[in-house]
Design a protein around this motif. Structure first.
Motif, PDB file in Angstrom:
ATOM      1  N   UNK A  69       7.470  11.222   9.757  1.00 60.75           N
ATOM      2  CA  UNK A  69       8.465  10.520   8.958  1.00 60.75           C
ATOM      3  C   UNK A  69       9.739  11.352   8.915  1.00 60.75           C
ATOM      4  N   UNK A  70      10.865  10.674   8.957  1.00 63.30           N
ATOM      5  CA  UNK A  70      12.167  11.311   8.819  1.00 63.30           C
ATOM      6  C   UNK A  70      12.891  10.560   7.709  1.00 63.30           C
ATOM      7  N   UNK A  71      13.114  11.238   6.584  1.00 66.53           N
ATOM      8  CA  UNK A  71      13.640  10.589   5.386  1.00 66.53           C
ATOM      9  C   UNK A  71      14.967  11.225   4.981  1.00 66.53           C
ATOM     10  N   UNK A  72      15.923  10.402   4.561  1.00 66.71           N
ATOM     11  CA  UNK A  72      17.240  10.864   4.153  1.00 66.71           C
ATOM     12  C   UNK A  72      17.442  10.543   2.682  1.00 66.71           C
ATOM     13  N   UNK A  73      18.000  11.494   1.937  1.00 70.96           N
ATOM     14  CA  UNK A  73      18.228  11.239   0.525  1.00 70.96           C
ATOM     15  C   UNK A  73      18.879  12.413  -0.179  1.00 70.96           C
ATOM     16  N   UNK A  74      18.788  12.387  -1.504  1.00 76.80           N
ATOM     17  CA  UNK A  74      19.414  13.416  -2.339  1.00 76.80           C
ATOM     18  C   UNK A  74      18.375  14.018  -3.289  1.00 76.80           C
ATOM     19  N   UNK A  75      18.641  15.242  -3.686  1.00 83.82           N
ATOM     20  CA  UNK A  75      17.777  15.902  -4.665  1.00 83.82           C
ATOM     21  C   UNK A  75      18.255  15.495  -6.054  1.00 83.82           C
ATOM     22  N   UNK A  76      17.337  14.981  -6.858  1.00 85.20           N
ATOM     23  CA  UNK A  76      17.676  14.481  -8.192  1.00 85.20           C
ATOM     24  C   UNK A  76      17.301  15.461  -9.297  1.00 85.20           C
TER      25      UNK A  76
END
Length: 133
Positions: A69-76
């Motif tokens: 899996x390759x996931x893109x996002x932000x640290x919350x």
């Protein structure tokens, strides 16, 4: 069915800084240990102090049950772990494969089969994968 997977043995993954202030960087910054995965977020542990900012987009590459899996996002969220130099992060992703919900269901089924047997047994994982294929 609960759609989150709690790994009793954390899974190795790679964390990249993908974008900063809308400029593509895509540089590896840390090896991390994933302990929870669900449809919207990942919880992981790292010794690296990472910034919490909507301006920094991260990419996580992780392999779960032989599915990369390759996931893109932000640290919350970030919390220090018992003063041992590690930090617990909550990462929310927003871009992922169309097939991810399907793969998450397959992973949940595999997890249920594995829990019936001894933890981390390679033999059991092979049997579970054959039964669920």
């Amino acid at each position: 069915m609960n759609d989150s997977i709690h790994f009793q043995t954390k899974i190795d993954a790679e964390l990249y800084i993908f974008e900063v202030q809308k400029k593509c960087v895509n540089k590896k910054c840390a090896n991390i240990k994933v302990d929870i995965l669900d449809r919207k977020s990942i919880s992981f542990v790292s010794e690296v102090q990472l910034p919490i900012s909507e301006e920094v987009v991260y990419k996580i590459k992780v392999t779960v049950f032989q599915k990369e899996l390759e996931l893109f996002g932000v640290i919350k969220e970030k919390n220090e772990c018992n003063g041992n130099g590690e930090y617990q992060y909550h990462f929310t992703y927003f871009s992922l494969s169309e097939h991810f919900p399907y793969h998450l269901k397959i992973m949940k089924l595999k997890e249920a089969v594995i829990k019936k047997y001894q933890e981390n047994s390679l033999y059991v994982r092979k049997i579970a994968e054959k039964e669920l294929s």
